[in-house]
Design a protein around this motif. Sequence first.
Motif, PDB file in Angstrom:
ATOM      1  N   ILE A   2      59.908  24.758  33.469  1.00  0.00           N
ATOM      2  CA  ILE A   2      58.877  25.340  34.328  1.00  0.00           C
ATOM      3  C   ILE A   2      59.507  26.377  35.252  1.00  0.00           C
ATOM      4  CG2 ILE A   2      57.145  24.868  36.100  1.00  0.00           C
ATOM      5  CD1 ILE A   2      56.529  23.583  33.348  1.00  0.00           C
ATOM      6  N   SER A  60      60.586  19.882  34.546  1.00  0.00           N
ATOM      7  CA  SER A  60      59.197  19.475  34.334  1.00  0.00           C
ATOM      8  C   SER A  60      58.402  19.614  35.632  1.00  0.00           C
ATOM      9  CB  SER A  60      59.144  18.011  33.883  1.00  0.00           C
ATOM     10  OG  SER A  60      59.528  17.169  34.965  1.00  0.00           O
ATOM     11  N   GLU A  96      55.163  27.876  32.080  1.00  0.00           N
ATOM     12  CA  GLU A  96      56.093  27.276  31.133  1.00  0.00           C
ATOM     13  C   GLU A  96      56.970  28.387  30.564  1.00  0.00           C
ATOM     14  OE1 GLU A  96      55.880  25.056  26.840  1.00  0.00           O
ATOM     15  OE2 GLU A  96      54.240  24.719  28.260  1.00  0.00           O
TER      16      GLU A  96
END
Length: 106
Positions: A2, A60, A96
């Motif tokens: 991320i 994440s 992402e």
Amino acid sequence: MIARTWRGWASKATAEDYRRHYESEVAEHLQQVPGFRGARLLRRCDGEEVMFTSITFFTSMDDVRAFAGADPGQAVVEQAARRTLIRWDERVTHDEVAVDLYGDDR
């Protein structure tokens, strides 16, 4: 992975102070966050101001929450940074990472 992106603006007189803050205090804090994968601070003259774009990388969204808290879209701007900046984005974006490329001198 991320990418968390945020912008802040400083006067030309305090821009170097913000850069030093990011390189020392922000870096130290981020390195303690599980899942932190790196950061880049971009700098661009924007008239009489200097615009900084911070891109931090986390494994994440759970790792982002460990850094940012329950509302990961809320910007984290420490008091020391607030003293050097004119204004900043209150919200951040998360994307992402689709491709991650590196040059030869990594």
